[in-house]
Design a protein around this motif. Structure first.
Motif, PDB file in Angstrom:
ATOM      1  N   VAL A  73       0.848  -1.202   0.000  1.00 56.67           N
ATOM      2  CA  VAL A  73       0.000   0.000   0.000  1.00 56.67           C
ATOM      3  C   VAL A  73       0.878   1.246   0.000  1.00 56.67           C
ATOM      4  O   VAL A  73       1.782   1.381   0.804  1.00 56.67           O
ATOM      5  N   ILE A  74       0.602   2.136  -0.941  1.00 58.24           N
ATOM      6  CA  ILE A  74       1.406   3.353  -1.047  1.00 58.24           C
ATOM      7  C   ILE A  74       0.848   4.414  -0.113  1.00 58.24           C
ATOM      8  O   ILE A  74      -0.335   4.748  -0.159  1.00 58.24           O
ATOM      9  N   VAL A  75       1.731   4.892   0.764  1.00 56.83           N
ATOM     10  CA  VAL A  75       1.306   5.906   1.722  1.00 56.83           C
ATOM     11  C   VAL A  75       2.030   7.210   1.399  1.00 56.83           C
ATOM     12  O   VAL A  75       3.254   7.265   1.387  1.00 56.83           O
ATOM     13  N   THR A  76       1.251   8.258   1.115  1.00 52.70           N
ATOM     14  CA  THR A  76       1.827   9.595   0.909  1.00 52.70           C
ATOM     15  C   THR A  76       0.962  10.588   1.666  1.00 52.70           C
ATOM     16  O   THR A  76      -0.076  10.214   2.230  1.00 52.70           O
ATOM     17  N   GLY A  77       1.414  11.828   1.684  1.00 50.37           N
ATOM     18  CA  GLY A  77       0.607  12.822   2.353  1.00 50.37           C
ATOM     19  C   GLY A  77       1.469  13.928   2.933  1.00 50.37           C
ATOM     20  O   GLY A  77       2.631  14.090   2.553  1.00 50.37           O
ATOM     21  N   GLY A  78       0.897  14.688   3.856  1.00 52.41           N
ATOM     22  CA  GLY A  78       1.678  15.770   4.411  1.00 52.41           C
ATOM     23  C   GLY A  78       1.089  16.300   5.701  1.00 52.41           C
ATOM     24  O   GLY A  78      -0.010  15.927   6.116  1.00 52.41           O
ATOM     25  N   LEU A  79       1.888  17.166   6.325  1.00 53.20           N
ATOM     26  CA  LEU A  79       1.462  17.824   7.544  1.00 53.20           C
ATOM     27  C   LEU A  79       0.953  19.220   7.171  1.00 53.20           C
ATOM     28  O   LEU A  79       1.497  19.861   6.262  1.00 53.20           O
ATOM     29  N   ALA A  80      -0.047  19.625   7.893  1.00 50.36           N
ATOM     30  CA  ALA A  80      -0.635  20.945   7.613  1.00 50.36           C
ATOM     31  C   ALA A  80       0.368  22.058   7.917  1.00 50.36           C
ATOM     32  O   ALA A  80       1.339  21.854   8.633  1.00 50.36           O
ATOM     33  N   GLY A  81       0.140  23.241   7.372  1.00 49.09           N
ATOM     34  CA  GLY A  81       1.049  24.353   7.606  1.00 49.09           C
ATOM     35  C   GLY A  81       0.310  25.559   8.186  1.00 49.09           C
ATOM     36  O   GLY A  81      -0.931  25.639   8.169  1.00 49.09           O
ATOM     37  N   ASP A  82       1.089  26.489   8.672  1.00 53.01           N
ATOM     38  CA  ASP A  82       0.535  27.740   9.195  1.00 53.01           C
ATOM     39  C   ASP A  82       1.476  28.856   8.775  1.00 53.01           C
ATOM     40  O   ASP A  82       2.149  29.465   9.617  1.00 53.01           O
ATOM     41  N   GLY A  83       1.528  29.094   7.498  1.00 53.99           N
ATOM     42  CA  GLY A  83       2.452  30.101   6.978  1.00 53.99           C
ATOM     43  C   GLY A  83       3.839  29.836   7.517  1.00 53.99           C
ATOM     44  O   GLY A  83       4.282  28.691   7.574  1.00 53.99           O
ATOM     45  N   SER A  84       4.509  30.927   7.971  1.00 55.07           N
ATOM     46  CA  SER A  84       5.783  30.714   8.634  1.00 55.07           C
ATOM     47  C   SER A  84       5.624  31.014  10.119  1.00 55.07           C
ATOM     48  O   SER A  84       6.573  31.381  10.796  1.00 55.07           O
ATOM     49  N   ARG A  85       4.375  30.851  10.606  1.00 53.28           N
ATOM     50  CA  ARG A  85       4.083  31.225  11.979  1.00 53.28           C
ATOM     51  C   ARG A  85       4.245  30.084  12.974  1.00 53.28           C
ATOM     52  O   ARG A  85       4.538  30.285  14.135  1.00 53.28           O
ATOM     53  N   PHE A  86       3.931  28.857  12.553  1.00 50.06           N
ATOM     54  CA  PHE A  86       4.058  27.675  13.416  1.00 50.06           C
ATOM     55  C   PHE A  86       3.208  27.799  14.671  1.00 50.06           C
ATOM     56  O   PHE A  86       3.657  27.481  15.770  1.00 50.06           O
ATOM     57  N   GLN A  87       1.975  28.303  14.514  1.00 43.75           N
ATOM     58  CA  GLN A  87       1.124  28.505  15.692  1.00 43.75           C
ATOM     59  C   GLN A  87      -0.095  27.597  15.719  1.00 43.75           C
ATOM     60  O   GLN A  87      -0.326  26.898  16.680  1.00 43.75           O
ATOM     61  N   GLN A  88      -0.840  27.558  14.641  1.00 41.44           N
ATOM     62  CA  GLN A  88      -2.035  26.713  14.647  1.00 41.44           C
ATOM     63  C   GLN A  88      -2.349  26.255  13.227  1.00 41.44           C
ATOM     64  O   GLN A  88      -2.309  27.049  12.286  1.00 41.44           O
ATOM     65  N   THR A  89      -2.640  24.990  13.076  1.00 38.49           N
ATOM     66  CA  THR A  89      -3.007  24.459  11.771  1.00 38.49           C
ATOM     67  C   THR A  89      -4.369  23.819  11.882  1.00 38.49           C
ATOM     68  O   THR A  89      -4.842  23.524  12.982  1.00 38.49           O
ATOM     69  N   TRP A  90      -5.002  23.621  10.740  1.00 38.98           N
ATOM     70  CA  TRP A  90      -6.275  22.889  10.758  1.00 38.98           C
ATOM     71  C   TRP A  90      -6.262  21.762   9.741  1.00 38.98           C
ATOM     72  O   TRP A  90      -5.491  21.756   8.777  1.00 38.98           O
ATOM     73  N   VAL A  91      -7.173  20.818  10.000  1.00 42.26           N
ATOM     74  CA  VAL A  91      -7.371  19.681   9.104  1.00 42.26           C
ATOM     75  C   VAL A  91      -8.870  19.559   8.886  1.00 42.26           C
ATOM     76  O   VAL A  91      -9.652  19.818   9.800  1.00 42.26           O
ATOM     77  N   MET A  92      -9.287  19.219   7.688  1.00 39.54           N
ATOM     78  CA  MET A  92     -10.717  19.115   7.375  1.00 39.54           C
ATOM     79  C   MET A  92     -11.253  17.785   7.888  1.00 39.54           C
ATOM     80  O   MET A  92     -10.800  16.722   7.448  1.00 39.54           O
ATOM     81  N   VAL A  93     -12.149  17.870   8.873  1.00 39.29           N
ATOM     82  CA  VAL A  93     -12.806  16.669   9.394  1.00 39.29           C
ATOM     83  C   VAL A  93     -14.314  16.929   9.353  1.00 39.29           C
ATOM     84  O   VAL A  93     -14.769  17.940   9.901  1.00 39.29           O
ATOM     85  N   ASP A  94     -15.048  16.046   8.709  1.00 38.15           N
ATOM     86  CA  ASP A  94     -16.491  16.221   8.558  1.00 38.15           C
ATOM     87  C   ASP A  94     -16.817  17.590   7.942  1.00 38.15           C
ATOM     88  O   ASP A  94     -17.716  18.309   8.407  1.00 38.15           O
TER      89      ASP A  94
END
Lengths: 748, 379
Positions: B145-166
């Motif tokens: 199984v091929i696994v790819t993807g990434g971590l969310a970003g917050d500009g160059s701020r490194f403070q808060q990121t979001w992910v789409m759930v529901d």
């Protein structure tokens, strides 16, 4: 246009062909400024990071370099091997403290100097030449040399590795030397080598080293055209000592005997211990076979000297088998050892404490006969063997007292063969037992037939050592008597050769006792020839001794043989054994035997061996020689007359031999100096001067000597033929004298 | 497979009308957007109205990629309606980096099925240990199984990121979509293009993804020394010097780690993945041309041998560190990717805090400072 600039223009809807309006221009400028700022920042970051990392790398390099140098220096200083580096001119560039110890100075005192500052010119020249050789060879050179450390004077064997060294550009720096003290290693190697090649107990060479030395000696003998002898040596009686005193004593004895035998040899000879009590000596540089004899005798003497071990005085002897190299045919070392081993066995058989030369001729005969074991077996199954019988008589009474059964081979191609032609081949072969059984069975059958014919005669058969020591011997004998019920066991006599390998005398003695219970008696054949005659006589329950024909044959001419014969007779009387003389070939021998008190005889003068069917007729018609009548035994007091007779015969025989060229010097010519003359002047005159015959004897003795002088004079004048023609005259005078001696005996 | 891509900005609105025909239960909607969604709320509502049945996956970024352009403060959307492939979503609420392994394992368990072909993972960018997440996924998923993807970003701020759930943007979540069936074509490529700089250093103290000392010296001190006046921009400027970790398998080469945060108190640096104590690391530095070449190489390594015609979607996940370094030239790497892919390809993507992609040996790992590409099509 730069890709970035064209994108920047494009994003603002501008292009390179048209100048921007004021609005666009004000938008474009900050973007371009940002590009320059970015570039500045980027350059700052790059330059800074490169400078820092370069510093870090340099620091790291310095750290590693100094750490590497420190490690190298420590290694150099603490290593226990001398290390040095010289430039191509021989000037020391570096060395470690261990190397400085060699010179007995500090390292600083060496660097910058050369070997010429420390050694004689010639030695320094050698060192320099060696360096140049290493440079020339362009590779490492290894040497071993003994050196003396100047600081404490100790000597060491150094293994030196010298290597040319080049720098990274390929320029020669010089020669690097590393030496290692291998003194201890060499000693260990030598110890190991010694262990591998020597017997742990005696420190003598072992089988491995023997093989090596023997090969070398063989090569050398070939090259120098000399001979070498291989002596296989087995101690006699060692097992008994081991059994009765223990292995410790046995081991000490082996060590002492080994050392003594080694000392008996010469420098270049090898004595090896190849197992238990077996040794092998390799004697080199022999000009001929005879020159080995003194050394063999020394070996025998060395082995048989009494040895004191743990307050015990022990004695062994050695049996030696000798063979020589080179031989007419190609020989390898193993073959030589086998030959010597075989000869050693013969020495054992012949009575031990002696040496026996390997008989190459006989060996090749035996080899030639080897396949004839099969032929002999076929002969046996083909009923080609027959028994001949040689009568034994009482010369005094004329009685036939028995017959010896002798095997003959009625060979389909070679005719009638005497036993000597085939029995030796199977001596140690199980076939000997089969043939021995056939002999007994056939003899018993013959005795049974004679019994049926109304004639009875004791018959003796020869039994070999192998057969006698066969586990089933007594049982088989008993079975054979069951098969021949009308043969009385007391009529069978078994003759055992004294020289047979009667190794286990206890066992043989038990077998004999068992046979005697059946009724069978024993005779000891060839008595007097073996070394252990007395032992056998004492230990074995034999009722009769057969005096070996060699003594009988020579007793008239050799006073020594006569003395032995007399001694054997005395022994037989002392041990209460019958005696029979074999090999009686002349009437005179018979007379002498009768005078000595030996009445029983066997020999050609009585009868040759004959087929069984002639026996009865021969027995009926035989009469003893008239000369044998009236020959009472001579009392011990008068025995000297018998010896005098033999002395005289011997003296005349010596004169004859001299004239005939068989002797280099004549016997003493003075009638008072010959042994007969000595007897006349002492015992003779003391006991017999009153007898009439005595004067006649003196006269005749003088005549014999006078004539002999004349004959020798003729010989001296070169008229030997004339002298020989007058030998008859001499013999007549001798016989006349002997007749008078007989009268002298008769008169006493 | 039917495919549409859209871009939304508060100034322009949607660049093309949304196509409601693409909505279905077998439709995947991939959305990357600004960390602050407030100005983009209307666009998001449009999507919720049109693509009701679709499965949504997406996250906040440090820049959205749409075609050859890089944009900020937009929504970038790809809508894929599969015809022969099925998709399934999974989510895990991961409030602590320490539970990242369980998160990975849970997601894998939720998605596991015999015909599972590929897993595309989108994770919160800050509350996660990407290395552990990957280990958790790998521990449960079959090898193929091929696994790819990434971590969310917050500009160059490194403070808060979001992910789409529901269909709602939420923090502290890790989501994944599983794609099933033999008709799905999927391929990936991932390249860095960084150069090593300076001596090799030993990790003398580290704990998980927190690095304390290198060669016995505080790691933060070293970074500050290298950054000079740019140290004021930490943690973002730390991205200029990622760390190269030598992998156990030589064929797997170097794994690159990027800074997420710094701690002045204990002089530590937090990375997006584990820094193994005792391991050997080396600083890295950027070289514009090599980064751009790296992006092109990532595209070239995508195997499209069984793509014939029709729709092809490539999702580009590039590291925020690359954007920081390339600055105005960042779009050159996007152009380089596009130039290496077929014309039919549609490209969306984003600048991330970490990329997930298999190594040469097939073992999936967390990457930093790479251009990671995943292409989807139906056969």
């Amino acid at each position: 246009m730069h890709r970035l600039l064209s994108r920047q223009l494009r994003k603002l809807g501008l292009d390179a062909e048209h100048a921007p309006d004021a609005t666009s221009w004000s938008k474009l400028l900050p973007i371009i400024e940002q590009t320059y700022l970015d570039a500045d920042l980027e350059r700052y970051t790059l330059e800074r990071s490169l400078a820092i990392s370069s510093e870090e790398m340099q620091a790291l390099y310095q750290r590693q370099k100094s750490s590497y140098e420190a490690r190298l220096h420590t290694l150099f200083a603490t290593i226990q091997d001398p290390i040095w580096l010289k430039d191509p001119e021989g000037i020391y560039l570096a060395c470690n403290p261990m190397f400085a110890r060699l010179f007995g100075v500090g390292e600083a005192d060496i660097i910058g100097k050369s070997d010429y500052d420390f050694f004689d010119e010639s030695i320094a020249d050698d060192f320099h030449a060696k360096d140049l050789q290493v440079i020339e060879a362009q590779k490492s050179c290894i040497d071993e040399e003994w050196v003396t450390f100047a600081d404490d004077g100790h000597r060491a064997l150094l293994e030196t590795v010298q290597t040319p060294m080049w720098d990274e550009t390929g320029k020669l720096i010089g020669v690097l030397g590393i030496a290692r003290d291998i003194t201890e290693r060499k000693q260990h190697e030598q110890q190991l080598d010694h262990i591998a090649h020597h017997d742990a107990l005696t420190s003598l060479p072992n089988r491995v080293l023997l093989a090596d030395r023997l090969h070398q000696a063989m090569t050398q003998a070939q090259r120098r055209g000399q001979r070498l002898a291989v002596a296989y040596l087995d101690l006699d009686g060692f097992k008994n000592i081991n059994d009765s005193h223990g292995h410790d004593v046995g081991d000490q004895l082996l060590m002492i005997v080994g050392q003594r035998m080694k000392q008996a040899l010469r420098e270049g000879d090898t004595l090896a211990r190849i197992g238990g009590d077996e040794f092998v000596a390799v004697l080199q540089d022999l000009t001929d076979i005879e020159s080995s004899v003194p050394m063999l005798n020394r070996l025998l003497a060395a082995a048989s000297q009494p040895i004191e071990v743990s307050n015990l005085v022990l004695q062994v002897s050695a049996s030696l088998g000798i063979t020589f190299y080179p031989q007419s045919v190609e020989m390898d070392a193993d073959q030589l050892l086998r030959q010597a081993d075989q000869a050693m066995y013969q020495a054992k058989l012949a009575g031990k404490n002696r040496y026996h030369l390997f008989d190459i001729q006989q060996d090749s005969n035996i080899r030639g006969h080897h396949e004839s074991i099969g032929t002999i077996r076929r002969g046996l199954s083909g009923r080609e063997f027959v028994l001949y019988y040689q009568p034994k008589v009482n010369m005094r009474t004329g009685a036939v007292i028995g017959a010896e059964a002798l095997i003959r081979w009625q060979h389909p191609e070679n005719g009638l063969l005497p036993s000597g032609e085939f029995l030796s081949v199977i001596e140690d072969h199980p076939l000997a037992v089969e043939i021995g059984e056939w002999v007994i069975d056939t003899a018993l059958t013959q005795m049974s037939l004679w019994h049926q014919a109304g004639w009875e005669i004791p018959v003796s058969v020869n039994v070999g050592a192998l057969q006698l020591q066969d586990a089933r011997f007594v049982t088989n004998l008993r079975d054979m008597f069951v098969a021949h019920p009308n043969v009385k066991p007391s009529l069978l006599e078994i003759e055992v050769q004294e020289t047979s390998a009667l190794e286990d005398i206890t066992r043989v003695s038990q077998v004999m006792a068992a046979c005697r219970e059946i009724g069978v008696s024993f005779a000891l054949d060839d008595f007097g020839t073996g070394y252990s005659s007395l032992t056998y006589l004492k230990r074995l329950p034999v009722s009769r001794l057969k005096i070996d024909q060699s003594f009988v044959r020579n007793m008239l001419d050799d006073p020594d043989d006569l003395a032995i014969l007399e001694g054997v007779l005395a022994l037989a009387t002392a041990f209460n054994r019958d005696v029979i003389a074999e090999g009686v070939e002349t009437v005179e021998s018979g007379v002498m035997l009768l005078q000595l008190g030996c009445d029983y005889a066997q020999g050609y003068v009585i009868a040759r061996p004959m087929p069984s069917h002639e026996m009865i007729a021969w027995a009926a018609s035989w009469h003893p020689d008239v000369a044998w009548a009236d020959n009472p035994p001579v009392s011990p007091d008068n025995r000297p007359i018998l010896f005098a007779e033999v002395e005289h015969r011997a003296w005349v025989a010596a004169i004859a031999a001299f004239l005939e060229g068989g002797r280099e010097i004549p016997p003493p010519l003075d009638p008072h100096q010959c042994r007969f003359g000595l007897w006349l002047d002492s015992d003779g005159i003391a006991h017999h001067k009153t007898q009439p015959a005595f004067q006649a004897i003196i006269t005749l003795h003088h005549q014999v000597h006078t004539l002999s002088k004349q004959l020798l004079a003729l010989h001296a004048q070169g008229k030997n033929a004339e002298a020989l023609m007058q030998l008859d005259e001499l013999h007549k005078l001798r016989d006349a004298l002997l007749a008078q001696l007989k009268l002298l005996l008769d008169e006493v | 497979m039917q495919l549409s891509t859209y871009q939304y900005s508060s100034a322009v609105g949607w660049n093309v009308p949304l196509n409601a025909e693409l909505d279905s239960e077998n439709t995947l909607l991939i959305i990357f957007g600004a960390a602050d969604l407030e100005p983009l709320k209307a666009g998001l509502d449009d999507l919720r109205g049109v693509f009701r049945c679709a499965l949504w996956i997406g996250c906040s970024t440090a820049g959205e990629i749409y075609g050859s352009t890089l944009n900020d403060n937009t929504l970038t959307v790809a809508v894929v309606r599969f015809s022969k492939t099925t998709a399934r979503l999974a989510a895990y609420q991961n409030t602590h980096a320490a539970s990242s392994f369980q998160a990975g394992a849970s997601l894998a368990n939720q998605l596991a099925a015999p015909d599972l072909k590929a897993v595309f993972v989108i994770s919160d960018g800050l509350s996660v240990n990407g290395s552990e997440l990957v280990k958790g996924l790998s521990s449960r998923l079959p090898k193929g199984v091929i696994v790819t993807g990434g971590l969310a970003g917050d500009g160059s701020r490194f403070q808060q990121t979001w992910v789409m759930v529901d269909k709602i943007a939420q923090s502290d979540y890790i989501t994944a979509v599983g794609l099933y069936g033999e008709y799905l074509g999927v391929s990936h490529g991932s390249q860095g293009g960084w150069d090593v700089l300076g001596p090799k250093r030993e990790v003398t103290r580290a704990q998980g993804n927190v690095l304390f000392t290198l060669d016995g010296q505080p790691a933060l001190e070293l970074y500050k020394k290298y950054l000079g006046e740019r140290a004021a921009g930490l943690p973002a400027t730390g991205l200029l010097f990622p760390l190269a970790i030598r992998n156990e398998l030589e064929e797997d080469g170097l794994t690159v780690r990027t800074i997420l945060a710094v701690n002045e108190e204990d002089q530590s640096i937090t990375f997006a993945g584990d820094i193994p104590q005792g391991g050997v690391v080396q600083l890295m530095r950027a070289n514009f041309d090599r980064l751009i070449d790296g992006a092109a190489d990532a595209a070239k390594s995508i195997s499209l041998s069984d793509f014939v015609e029709g729709s092809l979607l490539t999702v580009a996940i590039s590291c925020v560190g690359r954007r920081l370094v390339l600055s105005q030239r960042v779009e050159e790497e996007i152009e380089a990717v596009l130039e290496s892919l077929p014309h039919a390809n549609r490209l969306i993507g984003y600048y991330s805090y970490g990329e997930l992609s298999p190594l040469a040996s097939g073992r999936c790992d967390l990457h930093n400072q790479t251009m990671t590409l995943t292409s989807f099509w139906e056969k």
